[in-house]
Design a protein around this motif. Sequence first.
Motif, mmCIF file in Angstrom:
data_model
loop_
_atom_site.group_PDB
_atom_site.id
_atom_site.type_symbol
_atom_site.label_atom_id
_atom_site.label_comp_id
_atom_site.label_asym_id
_atom_site.label_seq_id
_atom_site.Cartn_x
_atom_site.Cartn_y
_atom_site.Cartn_z
ATOM 1 N N GLU A 1 0.839 -1.201 0.000
ATOM 2 C CA GLU A 1 0.000 0.000 0.000
ATOM 3 C C GLU A 1 0.870 1.245 0.000
ATOM 4 N N THR A 2 1.954 1.228 0.774
ATOM 5 C CA THR A 2 2.879 2.359 0.800
ATOM 6 C C THR A 2 3.505 2.555 -0.573
ATOM 7 N N ASP A 3 3.887 1.458 -1.208
ATOM 8 C CA ASP A 3 4.489 1.550 -2.540
ATOM 9 C C ASP A 3 3.502 2.134 -3.547
ATOM 10 N N LYS A 4 2.248 1.709 -3.476
ATOM 11 C CA LYS A 4 1.236 2.253 -4.393
ATOM 12 C C LYS A 4 1.062 3.750 -4.178
ATOM 13 N N THR A 5 1.027 4.142 -2.915
ATOM 14 C CA THR A 5 0.857 5.567 -2.598
ATOM 15 C C THR A 5 2.035 6.375 -3.123
ATOM 16 N N LEU A 6 3.243 5.875 -2.898
ATOM 17 C CA LEU A 6 4.429 6.582 -3.403
ATOM 18 C C LEU A 6 4.422 6.670 -4.919
ATOM 19 N N LEU A 7 4.007 5.615 -5.568
ATOM 20 C CA LEU A 7 3.948 5.621 -7.028
ATOM 21 C C LEU A 7 2.935 6.664 -7.515
ATOM 22 N N ASN A 8 1.799 6.752 -6.834
ATOM 23 C CA ASN A 8 0.806 7.782 -7.194
ATOM 24 C C ASN A 8 1.353 9.184 -6.975
ATOM 25 N N TYR A 9 2.073 9.388 -5.864
ATOM 26 C CA TYR A 9 2.688 10.699 -5.620
ATOM 27 C C TYR A 9 3.676 11.038 -6.726
ATOM 28 N N ARG B 1 3.097 15.098 -13.311
ATOM 29 C CA ARG B 1 2.036 15.920 -13.914
ATOM 30 C C ARG B 1 2.215 17.398 -13.564
ATOM 31 N N ILE B 2 2.572 17.656 -12.305
ATOM 32 C CA ILE B 2 2.806 19.044 -11.884
ATOM 33 C C ILE B 2 3.967 19.641 -12.675
ATOM 34 N N THR B 3 5.025 18.849 -12.843
ATOM 35 C CA THR B 3 6.178 19.315 -13.623
ATOM 36 C C THR B 3 5.760 19.665 -15.045
ATOM 37 N N ASN B 4 4.960 18.818 -15.665
ATOM 38 C CA ASN B 4 4.505 19.085 -17.027
ATOM 39 C C ASN B 4 3.653 20.350 -17.103
ATOM 40 N N LEU B 5 2.842 20.570 -16.088
ATOM 41 C CA LEU B 5 2.045 21.796 -16.062
ATOM 42 C C LEU B 5 2.923 23.037 -15.911
ATOM 43 N N LEU B 6 3.927 22.945 -15.054
ATOM 44 C CA LEU B 6 4.794 24.106 -14.822
ATOM 45 C C LEU B 6 5.636 24.445 -16.051
ATOM 46 N N ARG B 7 5.902 23.491 -16.879
ATOM 47 C CA ARG B 7 6.694 23.754 -18.088
ATOM 48 C C ARG B 7 5.884 24.490 -19.144
ATOM 49 N N ASN B 8 4.596 24.575 -18.957
ATOM 50 C CA ASN B 8 3.717 25.259 -19.897
ATOM 51 C C ASN B 8 3.983 26.770 -19.839
ATOM 52 N N ARG B 9 3.714 27.481 -20.901
ATOM 53 C CA ARG B 9 3.991 28.918 -21.002
ATOM 54 C C ARG B 9 3.215 29.753 -20.001
ATOM 55 N N GLU B 10 2.049 29.298 -19.619
ATOM 56 C CA GLU B 10 1.204 30.080 -18.725
ATOM 57 C C GLU B 10 1.833 30.292 -17.347
ATOM 58 N N TRP B 11 2.768 29.446 -16.988
ATOM 59 C CA TRP B 11 3.371 29.512 -15.659
ATOM 60 C C TRP B 11 4.691 30.272 -15.665
ATOM 61 N N GLU C 1 14.031 16.203 -7.933
ATOM 62 C CA GLU C 1 14.767 15.508 -6.875
ATOM 63 C C GLU C 1 13.851 14.569 -6.099
ATOM 64 N N VAL C 2 12.636 15.030 -5.809
ATOM 65 C CA VAL C 2 11.671 14.186 -5.096
ATOM 66 C C VAL C 2 11.298 12.970 -5.948
ATOM 67 N N ILE C 3 11.068 13.194 -7.222
ATOM 68 C CA ILE C 3 10.732 12.078 -8.119
ATOM 69 C C ILE C 3 11.876 11.072 -8.157
ATOM 70 N N ASP C 4 13.102 11.555 -8.239
ATOM 71 C CA ASP C 4 14.259 10.654 -8.255
ATOM 72 C C ASP C 4 14.375 9.863 -6.958
ATOM 73 N N LEU C 5 14.136 10.512 -5.828
ATOM 74 C CA LEU C 5 14.187 9.809 -4.537
ATOM 75 C C LEU C 5 13.114 8.718 -4.458
ATOM 76 N N ILE C 6 11.909 9.018 -4.926
ATOM 77 C CA ILE C 6 10.836 8.023 -4.923
ATOM 78 C C ILE C 6 11.221 6.834 -5.798
ATOM 79 N N ARG C 7 11.755 7.116 -6.992
ATOM 80 C CA ARG C 7 12.163 6.024 -7.895
ATOM 81 C C ARG C 7 13.264 5.175 -7.277
ATOM 82 N N LYS C 8 14.273 5.833 -6.688
ATOM 83 C CA LYS C 8 15.366 5.076 -6.057
ATOM 84 C C LYS C 8 14.833 4.180 -4.952
ATOM 85 N N TYR C 9 13.933 4.717 -4.146
ATOM 86 C CA TYR C 9 13.368 3.930 -3.051
ATOM 87 C C TYR C 9 12.608 2.724 -3.581
ATOM 88 N N LEU C 10 11.742 2.937 -4.565
ATOM 89 C CA LEU C 10 10.937 1.833 -5.100
ATOM 90 C C LEU C 10 11.806 0.786 -5.785
#
Length: 151
Positions: A93-101, A107-117, A132-141
């Motif tokens: 369950e923890t792994d699923k939650t981390l994967l969702n995060y 998705r947030i990164t993709n939104l921020l790369r848009n011109r509107e931001w 960095e957070v995404i990389d830490l989550i991947r390393k952990y999983l």
Amino acid sequence: MKADNLKNFIDKMAQENERKMNAEKRKKHFQEIGRKGGLRKKSEQQLSKVISFRLTDVEYEESQKKAQEFNLKLSAYSRMVHLQKELKVNEFETDKTLLNYGNNFVRITNLLRNREWNMFQNKKRILKEIQEVIDLIRKYLYSKMDERNKQ
């Protein structure tokens, strides 16, 4: 005539011996793959010992509810609790939650790369921290997957 009879006898014996060897190979092959048409025998130890204990009605109901929460039979749940492996059930369950995060951060990164931001002054720093957070989550999983594969 005797030579022909002897040759025929030797040929028959060789064929019979070959049939016996083929039957033995076939028998060993099916012993190896198991009785159920290709399923291998379990290599791990079978559960052969029984431990029984008594519970009150309240304890039994609580155990039954917790076992249903984890989609386990009561015996499997009790075995995990007894062997102190209950936390490993919650691990997934923890792994699923981390994967969702992680997916949400992407998705947030993709939104921020848009011109509107572009109005954000510290947009690059935010993107870097999210990465960095995404990389830490991947390393952990991935480290968890490696640990499971080693066992």
